[in-house]
Write an enzyme that holds these catalytic residues in place. Structure first.
Site, mmCIF file in Angstrom:
data_model
loop_
_atom_site.group_PDB
_atom_site.id
_atom_site.type_symbol
_atom_site.label_atom_id
_atom_site.label_comp_id
_atom_site.label_asym_id
_atom_site.label_seq_id
_atom_site.Cartn_x
_atom_site.Cartn_y
_atom_site.Cartn_z
ATOM 1 N N HIS A 146 0.769 -1.332 -0.099
ATOM 2 C CA HIS A 146 0.055 0.092 -0.037
ATOM 3 C C HIS A 146 0.836 1.498 0.001
ATOM 4 C CE1 HIS A 146 -3.932 1.697 -0.064
ATOM 5 N NE2 HIS A 146 -4.533 1.081 0.823
ATOM 6 N N ALA A 147 2.101 1.224 0.308
ATOM 7 C CA ALA A 147 3.029 2.207 0.403
ATOM 8 C C ALA A 147 3.250 2.733 -1.025
ATOM 9 C CB ALA A 147 4.391 1.992 1.137
#
Length: 492
Positions: A146-147
């Site tokens: 998700h980064a």
């Protein structure tokens, strides 16, 4: 070298052994449409390699600042190895839908290696015992941290590896890739010191840009033109406790035209409102079965993209979010849809008044090292079990194309989402629309939801009940004339 934003970095800091922070999908393909009628693993590798320039996330890896004194950086990985990121496996016996979901959950539960580019594709064969799928179908389980992406920027990766025709056209991307040299710890610490000096100015700028939105929201609340979408915390349920490292994955598919027809039962309702009310109905059924349904309505967090047209292909997250009421206290399906629509409309109005982008930018002032330390302490102390949650689950919508897509010539049949869960929030619903269908998936903690097939059935039942209540019943043809003619014939 590019530094992560505060929001992107937060997904790195908040990751623990039990809460890996990657998102992904389970996509199912029919290889019979490919040029050779089947796909070999070598062909898949060659195809993915030819599309690596199509998305920034494919060859970028993280470099963390010592002691997390500043947010990490992206560099172009000098040691990139495609075969590490693209794997190959066969579905174990009996090769049915349940077995596919179990395998997908096991693969999804494993954290990504933060020292390599943050994505994996696993090609899964052996899907020959699943109803409704062509023989020889394959699946691809994708995992992306998700980064690196949010739901909307993930569309860039999807676009890179898919075509609109099955003939595998050659595509050139306007990207020149060059490996970076990994920066030294001393260089990273100097950069951190410079950023620390600039931080007060950044905080002042964010607050200044937020003041008009906050004032507008305050005025609206005082004049009652705006209302708070929820009051206090969400009720505590079996989903809102400390999570384990184990996962379950499942999903159901609905006809998008039926969803669009259902929304017309409530004036102004949207497709998202219908899906939220279906999730609310499913949660009501599931928690009633487990004798855990609270009297207070459950609350979902719904991410909102704040990505502009210019940021469409930018790396990372451009999201805010809002809290929406799922109407779990309402038994009648259309009334639940009406409540969900009214509450969602109010939540959107409040979010628009403050400014979704302003809300997202507050993450820029969060101290990274303290966030990571706090997440670890929160998990080890089991604090999620000691208080009511801010929300009960997540419902995130990823819009897809209305036309068929092809991976190396194989047609995409359907796509289900997977997502992260964390202490205090053990259930997420990724919602994918594609080619006239909409798939509502869920990822949950296996120690909490040990009967995922029941919750999948609850989603189906909630949808069918809403459809039956919302759509007009077909008129039955009158049989009076037939009856009269039959009586006349009998008399004659």
């Amino acid at each position: 070298m590019q530094q992560l934003t505060g929001l992107d970095a937060s997904f790195v800091y908040l990751e623990t052994p039990n809460t890996p922070m990657h998102i992904g999908s389970l996509a199912i393909y029919d290889p019979s449409t490919s040029p050779n009628g089947r796909l070999r693993f070598k062909e898949v590798l060659a195809f993915v390699e030819s599309r690596l320039d199509g998305a920034w996330a494919f060859r970028r890896r993280l470099v963390r600042v010592p002691f997390d004194l500043d947010h990490p950086y992206w560099i172009e990985d000098p040691d990139f190895d495609l075969e590490y990121h693209v794997r190959h496996i066969a579905l174990p016996e009996p090769g049915d839908w349940r077995q596919l979901c179990i395998l997908a959950a096991r693969l999804h539960a494993r954290p990504l290696d933060l020292n390599k580019p943050l994505w994996e594709f696993t090609i899964i064969e052996g899907l020959d015992n699943i109803d409704g799928l062509p023989k020889g179908s394959i699946a691809i389980l994708s995992k992306v941290h998700h980064a690196a992406i949010d739901g909307m920027s993930g569309v860039e990766m999807t676009t890179a590896i898919h075509d609109l025709t099955p003939d595998v056209p050659e595509r050139k991307f306007d990207v020149s890739w060059k490996a970076d040299t990994k920066p030294s710890d001393a260089e990273l610490l100097i950069r951190a010191q410079v950023n620390a000096v600039r931080q007060p100015l950044k905080v002042a700028d964010i607050i200044a840009r937020s003041i008009p939105g906050m004032a507008k929201a305050s005025t609206g609340l005082l004049s009652r033109d705006l209302n708070l979408p929820t009051t206090g915390s969400a009720p505590k349920t079996l989903f809102n406790r400390t999570v384990s490292s184990h996962r379950v994955v499942d999903g159901v598919r609905f006809d998008l035209d039926e969803v669009k027809a259902i929304k017309n039962a409530v004036e102004g309702a949207t497709v998202n409102d219908v899906i939220l009310s279906v999730v609310g109905g499913a949660l009501r059924k599931y928690l009633t079965h487990h004798e855990d349904l609270p009297k207070k309505d459950l609350i979902a967090f719904a991410p909102i993209s704040v990505r502009t047209e210019e940021e469409k292909s930018a790396l990372g997250n451009q999201v805010s979010g809002m809290l929406v009421n799922l109407g779990t206290s309402v038994e009648e399906p259309v009334e639940r849809l009406r409540l969900v629509h009214d509450k969602s409309k109010g939540a959107k109005a409040l979010t628009n008044a403050i400014g979704a982008r302003n809300l997202a930018q507050f993450s820029e002032v969060s101290p990274g090292g303290l966030m990571g330390l706090g997440a670890r302490l929160y998990s080890r102390a089991g604090l999620a079990n000691a208080h009511d949650p801010a929300f009960n689950c997540v419902v995130t919508n990823v819009p897809g194309p209305p036309v068929p897509l092809y991976f190396a010539g194989a047609q995409l049949i359907e796509q289900y989402g997977t997502g992260p869960i964390f202490d205090g929030m053990g259930l997420i619903h990724p919602v994918y629309s594609y080619n006239g269908t909409i798939c509502v998936s869920f990822t949950a903690d296996r120690d909490t939801v040990n009967d995922p097939e029941r919750y999948a059935d609850c989603l189906r039942e909630a949808f069918e009940e809403l459809k039956a209540a919302a759509l007009p019943k077909p008129k039955r043809k009158s049989s009076s004339k037939k009856t009269a003619s039959r009586k006349k014939a009998a008399a004659g």
